[in-house]
Design an enzyme around this catalytic site. Structure first.
Site, PDB file in Angstrom:
ATOM      1  N   ASN A 141       6.264  27.290  -7.132  1.00 14.58           N
ATOM      2  CA  ASN A 141       5.471  28.197  -6.308  1.00 14.58           C
ATOM      3  C   ASN A 141       4.860  29.262  -7.224  1.00 14.58           C
ATOM      4  O   ASN A 141       5.541  30.157  -7.703  1.00 14.58           O
ATOM      5  CB  ASN A 141       6.366  28.842  -5.246  1.00 14.58           C
ATOM      6  CG  ASN A 141       5.561  29.674  -4.257  1.00 14.58           C
ATOM      7  OD1 ASN A 141       4.426  30.062  -4.538  1.00 14.58           O
ATOM      8  ND2 ASN A 141       6.149  29.939  -3.104  1.00 14.58           N
ATOM      9  N   ASP A 324      -3.857   4.830  -2.720  1.00 16.35           N
ATOM     10  CA  ASP A 324      -2.743   4.628  -1.804  1.00 16.35           C
ATOM     11  C   ASP A 324      -2.878   3.313  -1.022  1.00 16.35           C
ATOM     12  O   ASP A 324      -3.987   2.893  -0.673  1.00 16.35           O
ATOM     13  CB  ASP A 324      -2.739   5.823  -0.823  1.00 16.35           C
ATOM     14  CG  ASP A 324      -1.458   5.955  -0.032  1.00 16.35           C
ATOM     15  OD1 ASP A 324      -0.385   5.918  -0.648  1.00 16.35           O
ATOM     16  OD2 ASP A 324      -1.536   6.104   1.207  1.00 16.35           O
ATOM     17  N   GLU A 353      -1.613   1.455  -5.705  1.00 19.98           N
ATOM     18  CA  GLU A 353      -0.212   1.532  -5.290  1.00 19.98           C
ATOM     19  C   GLU A 353       0.207   0.189  -4.722  1.00 19.98           C
ATOM     20  O   GLU A 353      -0.298  -0.239  -3.678  1.00 19.98           O
ATOM     21  CB  GLU A 353      -0.011   2.612  -4.221  1.00 19.98           C
ATOM     22  CG  GLU A 353       1.451   2.842  -3.922  1.00 19.98           C
ATOM     23  CD  GLU A 353       1.799   2.987  -2.455  1.00 19.98           C
ATOM     24  OE1 GLU A 353       2.975   3.222  -2.163  1.00 19.98           O
ATOM     25  OE2 GLU A 353       0.916   2.846  -1.589  1.00 19.98           O
ATOM     26  N   ASP A 420       8.529   8.029  -2.990  1.00 17.06           N
ATOM     27  CA  ASP A 420       8.838   7.104  -1.896  1.00 17.06           C
ATOM     28  C   ASP A 420      10.194   6.429  -2.044  1.00 17.06           C
ATOM     29  O   ASP A 420      10.573   5.620  -1.188  1.00 17.06           O
ATOM     30  CB  ASP A 420       7.781   5.986  -1.831  1.00 17.06           C
ATOM     31  CG  ASP A 420       6.482   6.457  -1.200  1.00 17.06           C
ATOM     32  OD1 ASP A 420       6.504   7.462  -0.467  1.00 17.06           O
ATOM     33  OD2 ASP A 420       5.448   5.808  -1.448  1.00 17.06           O
TER      34      ASP A 420
HETATM   35  C1  ARE Z   1       7.512   9.502   7.078  1.00 23.38           C
HETATM   36  C2  ARE Z   1       8.901  10.057   6.816  1.00 23.38           C
HETATM   37  C3  ARE Z   1       9.862   8.942   6.422  1.00 23.38           C
HETATM   38  C4  ARE Z   1       9.864   7.883   7.488  1.00 23.38           C
HETATM   39  C5  ARE Z   1       8.424   7.400   7.725  1.00 23.38           C
HETATM   40  C6  ARE Z   1       8.356   6.346   8.830  1.00 23.38           C
HETATM   41  O1  ARE Z   1       8.827  11.013   5.756  1.00 23.38           O
HETATM   42  O2  ARE Z   1      11.164   9.469   6.250  1.00 23.38           O
HETATM   43  O3  ARE Z   1      10.644   6.785   7.039  1.00 23.38           O
HETATM   44  O4  ARE Z   1       7.603   8.524   8.050  1.00 23.38           O
HETATM   45  O5  ARE Z   1       7.980   6.874  10.013  1.00 23.38           O
HETATM   46  C7  ARE Z   1       3.401   9.188   3.775  1.00 23.38           C
HETATM   47  C8  ARE Z   1       4.512  10.184   3.488  1.00 23.38           C
HETATM   48  C9  ARE Z   1       5.828   9.690   4.043  1.00 23.38           C
HETATM   49  C10 ARE Z   1       5.691   9.394   5.512  1.00 23.38           C
HETATM   50  C11 ARE Z   1       4.565   8.384   5.710  1.00 23.38           C
HETATM   51  C12 ARE Z   1       4.305   8.117   7.195  1.00 23.38           C
HETATM   52  O6  ARE Z   1       4.622  10.370   2.099  1.00 23.38           O
HETATM   53  O7  ARE Z   1       6.818  10.686   3.860  1.00 23.38           O
HETATM   54  O8  ARE Z   1       6.939   8.864   5.937  1.00 23.38           O
HETATM   55  O9  ARE Z   1       3.362   8.913   5.152  1.00 23.38           O
HETATM   56  O10 ARE Z   1       3.974   9.277   7.831  1.00 23.38           O
HETATM   57  C13 ARE Z   1       4.950   0.790   2.358  1.00 23.38           C
HETATM   58  C14 ARE Z   1       3.517   0.754   1.880  1.00 23.38           C
HETATM   59  C15 ARE Z   1       3.235   1.792   0.827  1.00 23.38           C
HETATM   60  C16 ARE Z   1       3.663   3.183   1.312  1.00 23.38           C
HETATM   61  C17 ARE Z   1       5.117   3.102   1.688  1.00 23.38           C
HETATM   62  C18 ARE Z   1       5.612   4.435   2.246  1.00 23.38           C
HETATM   63  O11 ARE Z   1       3.222  -0.551   1.365  1.00 23.38           O
HETATM   64  O12 ARE Z   1       1.849   1.807   0.584  1.00 23.38           O
HETATM   65  O13 ARE Z   1       5.319   2.107   2.703  1.00 23.38           O
HETATM   66  N1  ARE Z   1       3.434   4.231   0.310  1.00 23.38           N
HETATM   67  C19 ARE Z   1       2.277   5.167   0.401  1.00 23.38           C
HETATM   68  C20 ARE Z   1       2.609   6.548  -0.165  1.00 23.38           C
HETATM   69  C21 ARE Z   1       3.521   7.261   0.801  1.00 23.38           C
HETATM   70  C22 ARE Z   1       2.738   7.587   2.051  1.00 23.38           C
HETATM   71  C23 ARE Z   1       1.912   6.455   2.509  1.00 23.38           C
HETATM   72  C24 ARE Z   1       1.736   5.325   1.760  1.00 23.38           C
HETATM   73  C25 ARE Z   1       1.095   6.661   3.708  1.00 23.38           C
HETATM   74  O14 ARE Z   1       3.107   6.461  -1.442  1.00 23.38           O
HETATM   75  O15 ARE Z   1       4.083   8.443   0.295  1.00 23.38           O
HETATM   76  O16 ARE Z   1       3.669   7.984   3.096  1.00 23.38           O
HETATM   77  O17 ARE Z   1      -0.092   7.290   3.261  1.00 23.38           O
HETATM   78  C26 ARE Z   1       9.146  -2.173   1.259  1.00 23.38           C
HETATM   79  C27 ARE Z   1       7.840  -2.717   1.779  1.00 23.38           C
HETATM   80  C28 ARE Z   1       6.682  -1.871   1.288  1.00 23.38           C
HETATM   81  C29 ARE Z   1       6.905  -0.468   1.777  1.00 23.38           C
HETATM   82  C30 ARE Z   1       8.203   0.029   1.183  1.00 23.38           C
HETATM   83  C31 ARE Z   1       8.531   1.466   1.535  1.00 23.38           C
HETATM   84  O18 ARE Z   1       9.206  -2.322  -0.143  1.00 23.38           O
HETATM   85  O19 ARE Z   1       7.691  -4.044   1.363  1.00 23.38           O
HETATM   86  O20 ARE Z   1       5.448  -2.380   1.753  1.00 23.38           O
HETATM   87  O21 ARE Z   1       5.813   0.337   1.335  1.00 23.38           O
HETATM   88  O22 ARE Z   1       9.272  -0.801   1.599  1.00 23.38           O
HETATM   89  O23 ARE Z   1       8.762   1.623   2.873  1.00 23.38           O
END
Ligand code: ARE
Length: 594
Positions: A141, A324, A353, A420
């Site tokens: 911060n 993303d 990603e 993540d």
């Molecule tokens: C929020 C809460 C979590 C909760 C989730 C579900 O914080 O605790 O579990 O909601 O309701 C962003 C935020 C997250 C947020 C999410 C939804 O950073 O905190 O989670 O939004 O509001 C898949 C995708 C991959 C994705 C991951 C998260 O393929 O692209 O899921 N990652 C990106 C970013 C994230 C971001 C988002 C996408 C959305 O890096 O930070 O989340 O913009 C297995 C599957 C994968 C899956 C992975 C993880 O490996 O095969 O496909 O990835 O699990 O779940």
């Protein structure tokens, strides 16, 4: 057995390294071949003019050996075929018609022309890049005047929830740039920073404005400027798969329904648009109403997002984008993005990603590299969970490397954890045969870092790993950065620092080829060579519990006149007449377990 030989004339089996050199790769049943040759000629030269090149075995996975040869392509038009001499005495010709005992039946593969546009190219700086990933709300911060209303104390004992905020901001990153310099990293990847209602900002409200809780355009420009002055590049997170539900376009659709001129920007199932109890439109993930999926096949949407990508490069001077949810967006969009971004500056980095295999996206027309979560998975198995041995681990790493071109592999984000995932240290604490002591877990993570910093690709340090931060899955892996010296693990920090310095010191560690030399299942150690024309690095990773005497060098002839320097201790060794390394006082180099 012919079916055990595989080649296709497309990446990663055949691709240009540059204007006049082709890399060809052949996959053969493990230990099946005695030798493999590639025979090549200019496509317009008469039959029989092919020249042979002995292929090098560059690695092996569980069931296959991989062979490679670099074919000169002086006139850019190459035909080639392979001759595989099997260990059982049979030999086969491999060409575009298949695998045959008779050369005339096999035909030749045709690489019609080395088209300049199709040569996979990645930014030159990617080879030397060591990334540091920052989740802005949790790093530092630097300006409490712009805190959002509900910030938690930085050192609160409660763990973060999906909604907590801690007040980290861009001024905080600026204030800590010298810390990053001291650590040795030279690139920063920032999670999203544009206006959005959440703490993570993956639900964008305004792609053109920095979120007020993080700063403003001037603060961000300062950040980029001051980072550049210190030799640190800045890569931003682009969320183009979906927008936030507050984006003007989605708001318009919510308000005007079918009459909205943005109705085709999204995938709407029915009107009126509702968000509850379940959204009647496509979203990211499983019905996350605040993240409506963007329709990137719509030209207006494409133009809009490409303009965003261009704006931040021109306006703030960023060095690239991390894209993303890259696997859920159409490839044509990524091709257009590449054209736009690289058209501005071919040194811009584009990293997708992907949590899974990314081969189709890495042929050189979309991303430079991807977040290599499959590397993390393998590293978890070997170092943290200890459920695979050295042999399986090196097979997994080889199989990963062989599915991509060399260029793409050098631009992979080699990560051990991210915002993540569970932190690597926490996985080490829980891994293997139960709960491990802090010391054991730290040792395992440090060993993984030794590999990460000596292998090809761009290592990424997830903020706080370097001081021993812990955390389970999101949101626990996003705890505020530990700055209090007493709570930081000094030995881990020093290890990160010295491994990064080592990587930057030896060109072989950033630009060298990678060849595994041995993998010893009994002692759980393995070794590999990173080699350039002028230098060889020999890396031994000892994941066992006993000291491992470094075996005789595998490249005796070439190394004969050379000294070996222990990268970690600085001790020097020379080769004895019988091909062993020895120090001046007769000591033998040993990889000591951490
Ligand atoms: C929020 C809460 C979590 C909760 C989730 C579900 O914080 O605790 O579990 O909601 O309701 C962003 C935020 C997250 C947020 C999410 C939804 O950073 O905190 O989670 O939004 O509001 C898949 C995708 C991959 C994705 C991951 C998260 O393929 O692209 O899921 N990652 C990106 C970013 C994230 C971001 C988002 C996408 C959305 O890096 O930070 O989340 O913009 C297995 C599957 C994968 C899956 C992975 C993880 O490996 O095969 O496909 O990835 O699990 O779940």
């Amino acid at each position: 057995m012919p079916s055990s030989i595989h080649h296709v004339c497309e990446p990663p089996y055949a691709y240009a390294l540059d204007e006049y050199r082709l890399n060809v790769r052949l996959k053969v049943r493990r230990r099946g071949a005695a030798t493999c040759q590639a025979l090549y000629a200019d496509r317009y030269d008469s039959p029989g003019t092919e020249l042979p090149i002995l292929m090098e075995r560059v690695g092996s996975d569980r069931h296959s050996d991989y062979y490679e040869a670099i074919l000169p392509a002086l006139k850019r038009k190459v035909r080639y075929l392979f001759l595989v001499q099997m260990n059982d005495g049979d030999s086969y010709w491999v060409g575009e018609r298949g695998t045959f005992a008779q050369r005339e039946l096999a035909g030749s593969f045709q690489f019609p022309y080395v088209c300049r546009e199709e040569i996979p190219r990645v930014p030159d700086w990617a080879h030397e890049a060591v990334f540091y990933q920052i989740f802005p709300d949790r790093f530092h911060n630097g300006d409490s005047n712009i805190n959002p209303g509900d910030v938690q104390p930085w050192d609160a004992v409660e763990k973060p929830t999906p909604l907590s905020r801690y007040g980290g901001d861009l001024q905080g990153v600026i204030d800590r740039l010298d810390y990053l310099v001291e650590l040795g990293v030279n690139a920063v990847y920032l999670n999203p920073i544009f206006v959005s209602p959440s703490n993570h900002k993956y639900d964008t409200t305004d792609y053109y404005t920095i979120d007020a809780a993080f700063g403003d355009l001037d603060t961000f420009k300062q950040l980029v400027k001051q980072a550049h002055e210190r030799g640190i590049r800045v890569v931003l997170d682009a969320v183009f798969n979906h927008s936030g539900d507050q984006l003007f376009a989605f708001q318009d659709v919510m308000e005007k329904g079918e009459q909205s001129s943005y109705r085709d920007w999204y995938y709407i199932d029915a009107y009126p648009v509702v968000q509850e109890p379940v959204p009647n439109y496509e979203t990211f993930g499983n019905g996350i109403a605040t993240m409506p999926k963007l329709n990137t096949s719509n030209r207006e949407v494409t133009q809009y997002l490409l303009d965003v990508a261009e704006y931040w490069i021109r306006e703030a001077g960023i060095d690239g984008w991390r894209l993303d949810v890259a696997n859920e967006v159409d490839r044509r969009f990524w091709q257009l993005l590449r054209e736009r971004v690289k058209g501005i500056d071919d040194q811009q980095l584009l990293v997708g990603e992907f949590m899974h295999d990314a081969s189709p996206w890495l042929h050189g027309d979309q991303f430079d590299g991807v977040m290599n979560y499959l590397f993390r998975e393998a590293a978890l198995d070997f170092f943290a969970r200890q459920n695979i041995g050295a042999e399986t681990f090196t097979e997994l790493l080889t199989s990963l490397q062989m599915r991509y071109t060399d260029q793409a592999y050098s631009a992979m984000m080699q990560l051990l954890g991210s915002h993540d995932t569970e932190r690597f240290l926490t996985a080490c604490l829980n891994g293997g045969r139960g709960w491990n002591s802090q010391e054991t877990a730290l040792a395992r993570m440090r060993l993984a870092v030794c590999l990460q910093m000596t292998m090809p690709g761009m290592p990424v340090v997830y903020y706080g790993d370097e001081v021993g931060m812990e955390g389970r899955n999101d949101p626990d892996c996003r705890r505020p950065m530990i700055w209090d010296e007493e709570k930081r693990d000094a030995a881990t920090y020093e290890l990160f620092q010295s491994m990064i310095a080592l990587r930057k010191k030896y060109v072989s560690l950033t630009r060298g080829t990678m060849r595994f030399v041995f993998a010893d299942e009994a002692t759980n150690a393995f070794g590999f060579l990173r080699q350039t024309d002028s230098e060889v690095a020999y890396v031994i990773i000892n994941n066992g519990t006993h000291p491992y005497a470094v075996p005789a060098p595998p490249l005796k002839d070439r190394l004969h006149a050379c000294a070996m320097i222990d990268g970690l201790t600085g001790d020097r060794y020379t080769l004895t007449a019988c091909g062993q390394w020895e120090s001046a006082d007769g000591a033998v180099p040993t990889a000591v377990p951490f």
